[in-house]
Motif scaffolding. Structure first.
Motif, PDB file in Angstrom:
ATOM      1  N   ALA A 173     105.958 -92.130 -52.005  1.00  9.95           N
ATOM      2  CA  ALA A 173     107.382 -92.309 -51.721  1.00  9.95           C
ATOM      3  C   ALA A 173     107.668 -92.205 -50.226  1.00  9.95           C
ATOM      4  O   ALA A 173     108.444 -92.997 -49.665  1.00  9.95           O
ATOM      5  CB  ALA A 173     108.200 -91.265 -52.483  1.00  9.95           C
ATOM      6  N   ASN A 177     109.129 -95.073 -47.732  1.00  9.03           N
ATOM      7  CA  ASN A 177     110.283 -94.776 -46.881  1.00  9.03           C
ATOM      8  C   ASN A 177     109.970 -95.043 -45.417  1.00  9.03           C
ATOM      9  O   ASN A 177     110.850 -95.425 -44.632  1.00  9.03           O
ATOM     10  CB  ASN A 177     110.694 -93.317 -47.065  1.00  9.03           C
ATOM     11  CG  ASN A 177     111.987 -92.989 -46.337  1.00  9.03           C
ATOM     12  OD1 ASN A 177     113.025 -93.614 -46.571  1.00  9.03           O
ATOM     13  ND2 ASN A 177     111.941 -92.003 -45.450  1.00  9.03           N
ATOM     14  N   PRO A 217     108.818 -95.547 -55.912  1.00  9.92           N
ATOM     15  CA  PRO A 217     110.192 -95.952 -55.601  1.00  9.92           C
ATOM     16  C   PRO A 217     110.459 -97.399 -55.998  1.00  9.92           C
ATOM     17  O   PRO A 217     109.553 -98.237 -55.972  1.00  9.92           O
ATOM     18  CB  PRO A 217     110.268 -95.794 -54.074  1.00  9.92           C
ATOM     19  CG  PRO A 217     109.139 -94.916 -53.700  1.00  9.92           C
ATOM     20  CD  PRO A 217     108.061 -95.143 -54.715  1.00  9.92           C
ATOM     21  N   ARG A 218     111.695 -97.696 -56.338  1.00  8.35           N
ATOM     22  CA  ARG A 218     112.049 -99.062 -56.709  1.00  8.35           C
ATOM     23  C   ARG A 218     111.860-100.033 -55.542  1.00  8.35           C
ATOM     24  O   ARG A 218     111.682-101.230 -55.737  1.00  8.35           O
ATOM     25  CB  ARG A 218     113.499 -99.107 -57.202  1.00  8.35           C
ATOM     26  CG  ARG A 218     113.657 -98.719 -58.663  1.00  8.35           C
ATOM     27  CD  ARG A 218     115.090 -98.830 -59.117  1.00  8.35           C
ATOM     28  NE  ARG A 218     115.916 -97.743 -58.606  1.00  8.35           N
ATOM     29  CZ  ARG A 218     117.216 -97.585 -58.894  1.00  8.35           C
ATOM     30  NH1 ARG A 218     117.810 -98.477 -59.656  1.00  8.35           N
ATOM     31  NH2 ARG A 218     117.891 -96.568 -58.416  1.00  8.35           N
ATOM     32  N   GLU A 219     111.884 -99.498 -54.333  1.00 12.62           N
ATOM     33  CA  GLU A 219     111.691-100.344 -53.160  1.00 12.62           C
ATOM     34  C   GLU A 219     110.243-100.814 -53.020  1.00 12.62           C
ATOM     35  O   GLU A 219     109.963-101.710 -52.217  1.00 12.62           O
ATOM     36  CB  GLU A 219     112.099 -99.582 -51.896  1.00 12.62           C
ATOM     37  CG  GLU A 219     113.569 -99.229 -51.817  1.00 12.62           C
ATOM     38  CD  GLU A 219     113.917 -97.971 -52.602  1.00 12.62           C
ATOM     39  OE1 GLU A 219     115.112 -97.630 -52.671  1.00 12.62           O
ATOM     40  OE2 GLU A 219     112.989 -97.332 -53.158  1.00 12.62           O
TER      41      GLU A 219
END
Length: 328
Positions: A173, A177, A217-219
């Motif tokens: 994650a 980010n 993460p969805r990203e």
């Protein structure tokens, strides 16, 4: 056309103007510094014209994070030297936890530098070893011992794997980010007939893998599962949530690119021999192998890459031939 557009087309099981291409290998001297590792990664991505970058973190960072100790070999062709293992005996599994977060923090910092410098057009994915792969390094890179102790003493080993998994989810994650497009989830030699029967893997290990991948993460839009080794339980690829699957088509008992695409229902990453053509060449053989991979698949759902990490002794001219074959 940018690399990202080529990758997006491949993940959608199509092909843009051509398949995307990328390769990776360790740079042992630079891996001890986030800045040096980022600089050499950026340099090589631009030198070879990669469409995507599979980030290659320090070879031992995951084992270091959970308590094993290493020191640099002091040679560009040699990996870190093991000083002590985190799990020297069975009882030590109870003590496994994240004790050296800087080992992972350095990789997040480095991939952030790479992603920012290369920009949106060249997606960069972070390498994340599976929890069982990490555990194998904690006992000194012994697949047989960690599998044996997991099966015989799950009350001790399974909680340790869960703690490792939690730290890896956080690491993934934070990497996303920092700018990573996703992760390269490496199962290093455990999803094979030699390591354990497929039924055992599905019962004991697969839920842990799925638990990590489902918590990304969805990203994270570009995730690849890497099945490392020979005689793979390749059907597992269907049940591991990711956009692509990576493996060596050159290893014994493994499917071809077309077979792997059909079995997994996913884009395929590979086709080039990291310990054959890319290591020994000549460049003309790399070009022939590249064209064969495209002809076999029609280029659809294909990310041209080595089947695993390219040895440090590989010549730059062989790596450059991957892209020159596409331009021909």
């Amino acid at each position: 056309m940018e690399g990202r557009e080529r990758v997006e087309a491949a993940l959608a099981m199509g092909v843009a103007d051509r398949p995307p291409v990328g390769a990776w290998g360790h740079t042992y001297r630079e891996e001890w510094s986030p800045e040096d590792l980022a600089a050499v990664t950026i340099l090589r991505a631009r030198q070879f014209g990669w469409d995507f970058v599979k980030f290659q973190p320090r070879a031992t960072c995951f084992a270091e994070a959970f308590g094993s100790a290493y020191q640099p070999a002091g040679h560009r062709l040699k990996g870190p030297v093991l000083v002590s293992t985190a799990v020297p005996d069975l009882e030590s599994w109870a003590k496994v936890e994240l004790v050296n977060p800087k080992a992972l923090d350095d990789q997040v910092e480095s991939i952030g530098l790479v992603a920012r410098e290369l920009g949106r057009g060249v997606p960069v994915i972070q390498t994340v070893f599976s929890p069982l792969s990490v555990a194998g390094y904690l006992v000194g890179k012994s697949k047989s011992r960690v599998v044996r102790e997991l099966r015989k003493n799950p009350d001790l080993v399974r909680p340790a794997l869960d703690r490792i998994a939690g730290a890896l989810v956080d690491f993934a994650a934070r990497s996303v980010n920092a700018g990573a497009a996703g992760i390269f989830y490496a199962i290093s030699g455990y999803a094979t007939k030699d390591a354990m029967p497929e039924a055992v893997y599905r019962e004991v290990v697969l839920p842990i893998d799925v638990g990590v991948l489902e918590r990304l993460p969805r990203e994270a839009w570009f995730n690849a599962v890497h099945l490392c080794g020979s005689n793979l339980h390749f059907g597992l690829a269907r049940d591991l949530p990711a956009q692509a699957v990576s493996w060596s088509v050159h290893n014994q008992g493994n499917p071809s690119l077309v077979e792997g695409r059909k079995i997994s229902g996913r884009a395929v990453m590979g086709g080039l021999g990291q310990r054959s053509s890319l290591l020994y060449g000549p460049p003309a053989e790399v070009e022939r192998e590249t064209r064969r991979a495209i002809a076999e698949t029609g280029g659809r759902g294909l990310l041209l890459a080595p089947g695993c990490s390219v040895p440090t002794r590989a010549r730059d001219t062989n790596l450059a031939a991957m892209v020159s074959a596409l331009a021909a």
